[in-house]
Design a protein around this motif. Sequence first.
Motif, mmCIF file in Angstrom:
data_model
loop_
_atom_site.group_PDB
_atom_site.id
_atom_site.type_symbol
_atom_site.label_atom_id
_atom_site.label_comp_id
_atom_site.label_asym_id
_atom_site.label_seq_id
_atom_site.Cartn_x
_atom_site.Cartn_y
_atom_site.Cartn_z
ATOM 1 N N HIS A 85 0.281 2.831 -0.948
ATOM 2 C CA HIS A 85 1.616 2.237 -0.970
ATOM 3 C C HIS A 85 1.890 1.337 0.243
ATOM 4 O O HIS A 85 2.888 0.642 0.281
ATOM 5 C CB HIS A 85 2.683 3.332 -1.049
ATOM 6 N N GLU A 86 0.995 1.340 1.249
ATOM 7 C CA GLU A 86 1.166 0.505 2.437
ATOM 8 C C GLU A 86 0.541 -0.870 2.214
ATOM 9 O O GLU A 86 -0.332 -1.037 1.359
ATOM 10 C CB GLU A 86 0.484 1.158 3.648
ATOM 11 N N GLU A 87 0.984 -1.847 3.007
ATOM 12 C CA GLU A 87 0.389 -3.183 2.934
ATOM 13 C C GLU A 87 -1.103 -3.085 3.217
ATOM 14 O O GLU A 87 -1.525 -2.460 4.191
ATOM 15 C CB GLU A 87 1.046 -4.117 3.951
ATOM 16 N N GLY A 88 -1.923 -3.678 2.355
ATOM 17 C CA GLY A 88 -3.371 -3.636 2.507
ATOM 18 C C GLY A 88 -4.004 -2.360 1.973
ATOM 19 O O GLY A 88 -5.222 -2.214 1.986
ATOM 20 N N GLY A 89 -3.199 -1.449 1.481
ATOM 21 C CA GLY A 89 -3.711 -0.180 0.987
ATOM 22 C C GLY A 89 -4.511 -0.277 -0.293
ATOM 23 O O GLY A 89 -5.226 0.649 -0.657
#
Length: 105
Positions: A85-89
């Motif tokens: 759910h994080e940026e770049g995940g």
Amino acid sequence: MTGNFKAYVGDPDFHDGIIKQVRREVSEVYVEIASYSGAVYTVRFTGVESVISDKPEGMVLYAMGEAEGQPPLREFYFANSNEPHEEGGDSRLKIRARAFSIERM
């Protein structure tokens, strides 16, 4: 990749490093990693059978690992430090190859 976790491979300095570039040339793949300490490494995979890649450049690494593979091929993956759910995940890189080597630049 279909195999179970086998071991972490590569340099421990990869932890929290960043994949800067992935380059493929015929049956070889080169992955450039800027490590947490600031060192730059090139991981060279030879006898490459397949690559699964989704936006690997910029991915923050947890580690480089190896999964059980069908000899003579080995299965390698770059574990993403970011949660899905994080940026770049959603970034990933998995390589099925015969061998690998690491060079510190």
